[in-house]
Design a protein around this motif. Structure first.
Motif, PDB file in Angstrom:
ATOM      1  N   ALA A  71       0.158   7.863   2.334  1.00 34.92           N
ATOM      2  CA  ALA A  71      -1.293   7.687   2.335  1.00 34.92           C
ATOM      3  C   ALA A  71      -1.775   7.135   3.679  1.00 34.92           C
ATOM      4  N   MET A  72      -1.033   6.181   4.234  1.00 36.65           N
ATOM      5  CA  MET A  72      -1.443   5.611   5.525  1.00 36.65           C
ATOM      6  C   MET A  72      -1.393   6.646   6.638  1.00 36.65           C
ATOM      7  N   ARG A  73      -0.473   7.580   6.553  1.00 38.95           N
ATOM      8  CA  ARG A  73      -0.338   8.582   7.607  1.00 38.95           C
ATOM      9  C   ARG A  73      -1.536   9.533   7.670  1.00 38.95           C
ATOM     10  N   VAL A  74      -2.304   9.582   6.582  1.00 40.40           N
ATOM     11  CA  VAL A  74      -3.529  10.398   6.600  1.00 40.40           C
ATOM     12  C   VAL A  74      -4.757   9.494   6.480  1.00 40.40           C
ATOM     13  N   ASP A  75      -4.570   8.195   6.771  1.00 42.48           N
ATOM     14  CA  ASP A  75      -5.652   7.205   6.783  1.00 42.48           C
ATOM     15  C   ASP A  75      -6.386   7.114   5.441  1.00 42.48           C
ATOM     16  N   ASP A  76      -5.645   7.308   4.357  1.00 37.08           N
ATOM     17  CA  ASP A  76      -6.220   7.157   3.012  1.00 37.08           C
ATOM     18  C   ASP A  76      -5.920   5.731   2.545  1.00 37.08           C
ATOM     19  N   LEU A  77      -6.741   4.787   2.997  1.00 36.00           N
ATOM     20  CA  LEU A  77      -6.481   3.387   2.680  1.00 36.00           C
ATOM     21  C   LEU A  77      -6.573   3.065   1.188  1.00 36.00           C
ATOM     22  N   PRO A  78      -7.528   3.622   0.442  1.00 39.27           N
ATOM     23  CA  PRO A  78      -7.551   3.337  -1.002  1.00 39.27           C
ATOM     24  C   PRO A  78      -6.243   3.716  -1.707  1.00 39.27           C
ATOM     25  N   ALA A  79      -5.686   4.882  -1.369  1.00 43.76           N
ATOM     26  CA  ALA A  79      -4.428   5.296  -1.999  1.00 43.76           C
ATOM     27  C   ALA A  79      -3.281   4.417  -1.536  1.00 43.76           C
ATOM     28  N   ALA A  80      -3.300   4.029  -0.265  1.00 51.01           N
ATOM     29  CA  ALA A  80      -2.232   3.182   0.260  1.00 51.01           C
ATOM     30  C   ALA A  80      -2.247   1.810  -0.397  1.00 51.01           C
ATOM     31  N   THR A  81      -3.438   1.212  -0.506  1.00 48.03           N
ATOM     32  CA  THR A  81      -3.515  -0.115  -1.110  1.00 48.03           C
ATOM     33  C   THR A  81      -3.195  -0.072  -2.598  1.00 48.03           C
ATOM     34  N   ALA A  82      -3.560   1.032  -3.269  1.00 50.03           N
ATOM     35  CA  ALA A  82      -3.224   1.161  -4.695  1.00 50.03           C
ATOM     36  C   ALA A  82      -1.716   1.189  -4.888  1.00 50.03           C
ATOM     37  N   ALA A  83      -1.004   1.932  -4.024  1.00 54.84           N
ATOM     38  CA  ALA A  83       0.457   2.010  -4.132  1.00 54.84           C
ATOM     39  C   ALA A  83       1.099   0.668  -3.830  1.00 54.84           C
ATOM     40  N   LEU A  84       0.587  -0.026  -2.823  1.00 54.16           N
ATOM     41  CA  LEU A  84       1.140  -1.337  -2.484  1.00 54.16           C
ATOM     42  C   LEU A  84       0.917  -2.334  -3.624  1.00 54.16           C
ATOM     43  N   ARG A  85      -0.263  -2.260  -4.267  1.00 50.34           N
ATOM     44  CA  ARG A  85      -0.526  -3.172  -5.395  1.00 50.34           C
ATOM     45  C   ARG A  85       0.395  -2.873  -6.567  1.00 50.34           C
ATOM     46  N   ARG A  86       0.631  -1.599  -6.832  1.00 49.82           N
ATOM     47  CA  ARG A  86       1.595  -1.266  -7.903  1.00 49.82           C
ATOM     48  C   ARG A  86       2.976  -1.823  -7.542  1.00 49.82           C
ATOM     49  N   GLY A  87       3.316  -1.717  -6.264  1.00 46.77           N
ATOM     50  CA  GLY A  87       4.598  -2.250  -5.813  1.00 46.77           C
ATOM     51  C   GLY A  87       4.701  -3.750  -5.982  1.00 46.77           C
ATOM     52  N   LEU A  88       3.575  -4.465  -5.833  1.00 44.39           N
ATOM     53  CA  LEU A  88       3.616  -5.921  -6.017  1.00 44.39           C
ATOM     54  C   LEU A  88       4.043  -6.281  -7.439  1.00 44.39           C
ATOM     55  N   GLY A  89       3.557  -5.503  -8.410  1.00 46.32           N
ATOM     56  CA  GLY A  89       3.984  -5.745  -9.794  1.00 46.32           C
ATOM     57  C   GLY A  89       5.474  -5.538  -9.964  1.00 46.32           C
ATOM     58  N   VAL A  90       6.005  -4.501  -9.306  1.00 45.85           N
ATOM     59  CA  VAL A  90       7.448  -4.253  -9.349  1.00 45.85           C
ATOM     60  C   VAL A  90       8.191  -5.415  -8.714  1.00 45.85           C
ATOM     61  N   GLN A  91       7.693  -5.897  -7.584  1.00 46.25           N
ATOM     62  CA  GLN A  91       8.347  -7.008  -6.899  1.00 46.25           C
ATOM     63  C   GLN A  91       8.337  -8.278  -7.741  1.00 46.25           C
ATOM     64  N   ASP A  92       7.240  -8.520  -8.455  1.00 39.47           N
ATOM     65  CA  ASP A  92       7.179  -9.704  -9.313  1.00 39.47           C
ATOM     66  C   ASP A  92       8.252  -9.651 -10.401  1.00 39.47           C
ATOM     67  N   VAL A  93       8.445  -8.467 -10.984  1.00 39.62           N
ATOM     68  CA  VAL A  93       9.489  -8.331 -12.007  1.00 39.62           C
ATOM     69  C   VAL A  93      10.868  -8.491 -11.378  1.00 39.62           C
ATOM     70  N   LEU A  94      11.043  -7.965 -10.162  1.00 42.99           N
ATOM     71  CA  LEU A  94      12.315  -8.123  -9.457  1.00 42.99           C
ATOM     72  C   LEU A  94      12.645  -9.590  -9.256  1.00 42.99           C
ATOM     73  N   VAL A  95      11.663 -10.359  -8.800  1.00 47.11           N
ATOM     74  CA  VAL A  95      11.896 -11.792  -8.588  1.00 47.11           C
ATOM     75  C   VAL A  95      12.277 -12.467  -9.905  1.00 47.11           C
ATOM     76  N   SER A  96      11.553 -12.121 -10.971  1.00 48.16           N
ATOM     77  CA  SER A  96      11.827 -12.725 -12.280  1.00 48.16           C
ATOM     78  C   SER A  96      13.162 -12.291 -12.859  1.00 48.16           C
ATOM     79  N   SER A  97      13.682 -11.153 -12.391  1.00 49.90           N
ATOM     80  CA  SER A  97      14.967 -10.665 -12.898  1.00 49.90           C
ATOM     81  C   SER A  97      16.091 -11.652 -12.659  1.00 49.90           C
ATOM     82  N   TRP A  98      15.942 -12.474 -11.637  1.00 47.89           N
ATOM     83  CA  TRP A  98      16.983 -13.479 -11.367  1.00 47.89           C
ATOM     84  C   TRP A  98      17.087 -14.513 -12.481  1.00 47.89           C
ATOM     85  N   ASP A  99      16.047 -14.606 -13.333  1.00 49.41           N
ATOM     86  CA  ASP A  99      16.121 -15.542 -14.461  1.00 49.41           C
ATOM     87  C   ASP A  99      17.296 -15.219 -15.375  1.00 49.41           C
TER      88      ASP A  99
END
Length: 255
Positions: A71-99
């Motif tokens: 998305a960033m390569r075609v300057d589609d910032l809304p799509a890029a930020t949406a993907a990054l936000r979805r990734g943040l949820g994945v990262q939060d679960v990854l961090v919690s996986s250490w529990d």
């Protein structure tokens, strides 16, 4: 007198198949069959499940970061930020996986560690894709997969392609911004500043994951050498101290 009530709708229970559509769609039978502990230590089950869950999440995170790059390569910032936000949820679960491993004792880990042989988390090619996407690239590590042409080719492509940060810098250049200081200082670059904050959200979660990894290993095995020839907590400590996207962090020193 109250009128008749509709009969409760009962879920369908007969599909005429050897398994349910749910199990077939998600590969549940295959998924559960992958839990095969090699020792009699009960804690090994948690270790295997945590490892497998993280591998699945690594793959999902790679998917989201790659979508953000495209998305960033075609300057589609809304799509890029949406993907990054979805990734943040994945990262939060990854961090919690250490529990799942946070309370493993040295005695429990030592009971099944011999069965690991030379297996080590640093051999994860899925995680290595993420490190390459973050810009932490090492061609030497490709030797791990010299015997796996498909994996070697995919990793080589990620290694030799722009990182997540490289693509973000491309967006800045095409928007006429010199650096992150100018982005944060100019109200006209508000969308780019939001992108910078999202990238720092990504960076912070990477550091949290590395720190949880360090603490889990330190608790389970102390300062003993890691499996697969790694130096154990000294290597993990160095990784945990390394800033992700240091240029965006450094902008804070000027603003």
């Amino acid at each position: 007198m109250p009128g008749p009530t509709a009969a409760a709708v009962q879920p369908k229970v007969d599909f005429g198949e050897p398994t349910t559509p749910y199990a077939a769609y998600a590969g549940i039978d295959t998924l559960h069959s992958l839990l095969q502990p090699r020792s009699k230590e009960p804690a090994e089950n948690s270790f295997i499940v945590a490892t497998q869950v993280m591998e699945l999440l690594f793959g999902l995170l790679r998917h989201e970061w790659t979508a953000a790059q495209q998305a960033m390569r075609v300057d589609d910032l809304p799509a890029a930020t949406a993907a990054l936000r979805r990734g943040l949820g994945v990262q939060d679960v990854l961090v919690s996986s250490w529990d799942l491993l946070a309370t493993m004792t040295p005695v429990e880990f030592s009971a099944f560690r011999p069965y690991l042989g030379e297996a080590s988390g640093f051999q994860s090619y899925t995680y290595l894709h993420l490190e390459f996407l973050l810009g932490n690239k090492s061609e030497r590590l490709l030797k791990l997969y010299a015997g796996s042409p498909r994996i070697h080719a995919e990793l080589s492509e990620t290694l030799n392609s722009p990182s997540l940060y490289d693509d973000a810098e491309g967006v800045l250049r095409r928007a006429g911004a010199e650096d992150w200081v100018s982005v944060y200082s100019d109200p006209a670059h508000r969308e780019l500043a939001l992108l910078g904050e999202l990238l720092l959200d990504v960076a912070e979660r990477v550091t949290r994951w590395r720190q949880r990894h360090l603490i889990a290993v330190k608790r389970a095995m102390g300062a003993k050498p890691g499996t697969g020839g790694s130096s154990g907590i000294s290597w993990l400590s160095k990784a945990a101290e390394q800033d992700v996207f240091p240029e965006i962090w450094a902008a804070r020193n000027v603003l």
